[in-house]
Enzyme design. Structure first.
Site, short mmCIF file in Angstrom:
data_model
loop_
_atom_site.label_atom_id
_atom_site.label_comp_id
_atom_site.label_asym_id
_atom_site.label_seq_id
_atom_site.Cartn_x
_atom_site.Cartn_y
_atom_site.Cartn_z
N SER A 7 11.12 44.24 47.98
CA SER A 7 12.05 44.40 49.11
C SER A 7 12.39 45.88 49.29
O SER A 7 12.94 46.52 48.39
CB SER A 7 13.33 43.62 48.85
OG SER A 7 14.30 44.01 49.80
N HIS A 30 8.39 43.23 51.69
CA HIS A 30 9.49 42.37 52.16
C HIS A 30 10.51 43.22 52.92
O HIS A 30 11.03 44.21 52.40
CB HIS A 30 10.15 41.70 50.95
CG HIS A 30 11.16 40.66 51.29
ND1 HIS A 30 10.83 39.37 51.66
CD2 HIS A 30 12.51 40.71 51.33
CE1 HIS A 30 11.92 38.68 51.90
NE2 HIS A 30 12.98 39.48 51.71
N ASP A 32 14.03 43.14 54.93
CA ASP A 32 15.27 42.36 55.10
C ASP A 32 16.00 42.81 56.36
O ASP A 32 16.57 43.89 56.41
CB ASP A 32 16.17 42.55 53.88
CG ASP A 32 15.65 41.80 52.68
OD1 ASP A 32 15.43 40.59 52.80
OD2 ASP A 32 15.45 42.43 51.61
N MET A 65 17.67 37.65 58.65
CA MET A 65 19.02 37.14 58.37
C MET A 65 19.87 37.46 59.59
O MET A 65 20.76 38.32 59.56
CB MET A 65 19.57 37.81 57.10
CG MET A 65 18.90 37.26 55.84
SD MET A 65 19.10 38.34 54.41
CE MET A 65 17.71 39.43 54.69
N MET A 136 16.51 31.16 48.79
CA MET A 136 17.36 32.27 48.33
C MET A 136 17.92 31.94 46.95
O MET A 136 18.45 30.85 46.72
CB MET A 136 18.53 32.49 49.30
CG MET A 136 18.14 33.01 50.67
SD MET A 136 17.15 34.51 50.67
CE MET A 136 18.24 35.67 49.83
N ASP A 174 13.85 34.69 46.46
CA ASP A 174 14.38 36.00 46.85
C ASP A 174 15.81 36.16 46.34
O ASP A 174 16.69 35.38 46.72
CB ASP A 174 14.34 36.10 48.39
CG ASP A 174 14.84 37.43 48.93
OD1 ASP A 174 15.09 38.36 48.14
OD2 ASP A 174 14.97 37.52 50.17
C1 DX5 Z 1 19.17 39.73 50.00
C2 DX5 Z 1 17.78 40.07 50.40
C3 DX5 Z 1 16.88 40.33 49.27
C4 DX5 Z 1 17.24 41.53 48.43
C5 DX5 Z 1 16.70 41.29 47.05
O1 DX5 Z 1 19.86 39.25 51.10
O2 DX5 Z 1 17.21 39.01 51.14
O3 DX5 Z 1 15.52 40.43 49.70
O4 DX5 Z 1 16.72 42.73 48.92
O5 DX5 Z 1 17.14 42.30 46.22
P1 DX5 Z 1 17.16 42.13 44.62
O6 DX5 Z 1 15.77 41.84 44.20
O7 DX5 Z 1 17.67 43.46 44.15
O8 DX5 Z 1 18.11 40.98 44.32
ZN ZN Z 2 15.03 39.04 51.60
#
Ligand code: DX5
Ligand code: ZN
Length: 214
Positions: A7, A30, A32, A65, A136, A174
Site C-alpha cells: 500500500s 495497492h 487507497d 473507500m 478488511m 488488508d
Molecule cells: C486502510 C487501508 C490499508 C492500509 C494498510 O484503510 O485500506 O490499505 O494502507 O496499511 P498497513 O499495512 O500499515 O495496516
Molecule cells: Zn487498502
C-alpha cells in the site's frame, strides 16, 4: 502462489514514483482512495492514479473507500486502474452490481470489499461477478493499525465459498498484515496480502516483499 500488494499509503507522497520503484518486485500496487465521508480520512484521487500509472508496469489495485463508488469507477479505470474494489457498505446492492459491471465494461478486474463488522454473507450476492474479494483486517481509514485476527474465520468462509463454486476469484486481506500475521491470513485462504507499513517500514523492501510472499 501468494501475491503481495504494497500500500502506497505508507510511501512518501512527495516521492511517489521513487517509492513505487522500490516495490517493483511486488505483484500489485495497492492504492487507497478515501473521500473523508466513507472513512474519516482523505488520501489519493483520480489525478494521482493517472500520474503514477506510467511509473510502473505492475497492476494498480485501487481500493475505493468512497461513498457511492459507482459514480467514479469508470474514471478510475480510465486513469489506469487495473483492479477496482468497492465497499459493499458504500451503496445499495443494485448500485454495487452496476459498479462491478461498469468496471468490467472497461475491461478491468472488479471486486467488493467488506469492513470488519460486515459479515461474509454480504459478499454472496456479488461473488459470481468478482475477480477479487477484499476482507478488511482493520477498520478502513488509516495505515499502521493492529491486525484483527478475529477476521480469519470470515476469510476462511469466503475461501470455502470461492472453492466450492469453482470461482477463479482472488481473496485479499488488508490491514495490519506483517511477517507476524501473514501466516494466519494464508492459512485462512487469502492469496493476496496488502501491506503498507510492513513493506515501507522495512530496511530491505524487496526482502520484506519476498518474506511476506513466503
Ligand atoms: C486502510 C487501508 C490499508 C492500509 C494498510 O484503510 O485500506 O490499505 O494502507 O496499511 P498497513 O499495512 O500499515 O495496516
Ligand atoms: Zn487498502
Amino acid at each position: 502462489m501468494i501475491k503481495v500488494s504494497p500500500s502506497i499509503l505508507s510511501a512518501d507522497f512527495a516521492n511517489l514514483a521513487r517509492d513505487i520503484e522500490k516495490i517493483a518486485s511486488a505483484d500489485y500496487v495497492h492504492v487507497d482512495v478515501m473521500d473523508g465521508l466513507f472513512v474519516p480520512n482523505i488520501t489519493i484521487g483520480i489525478p494521482v492514479v493517472k500520474a503514477i500509472r506510467p511509473t510502473t508496469a505492475l497492476p494498480l489495485d485501487v481500493h475505493l473507500m468512497i461513498e457511492r463508488p459507482v459514480r467514479y469507477v469508470e474514471q478510475f479505470c480510465d486513469a489506469g486502474a487495473d483492479i477496482v474494489t468497492c465497499h459493499v457498505e458504500a451503496d445499495s446492492d443494485e448500485n454495487t452490481r452496476e459498479a462491478l459491471a461498469k468496471i468490467h465494461a472497461r475491461g478491468k478486474r472488479a471486486g467488493v470489499v467488506i469492513k470488519p463488522k460486515t459479515p461474509a454473507e454480504a459478499v454472496l450476492p456479488f461473488l459470481g461477478d468478482c475477480d477479487i474479494v477484499l476482507v478488511m483486517t482493520v477498520e478502513p481509514g488509516f495505515g499502521g493499525q493492529s491486525f484483527m485476527a478475529d477476521m480469519m474465520p470470515k476469510v476462511a468462509q469466503l475461501r470455502r465459498w470461492i472453492d466450492e463454486r469453482g470461482l477463479g476469484c482472488e481473496l485479499e486481506v488488508d490491514g495490519g498484515v506483517s511477517l507476524k500475521t501473514r501466516d494466519a491470513c494464508v492459512e485462512a485462504g487469502a492469496n493476496v496480502l496488502v501491506a503498507g507499513s510492513a513493506v515501507y517500514g522495512a530496511d530491505d523492501i524487496p526482502g520484506r516483499i519476498a518474506a511476506l510472499r513466503g
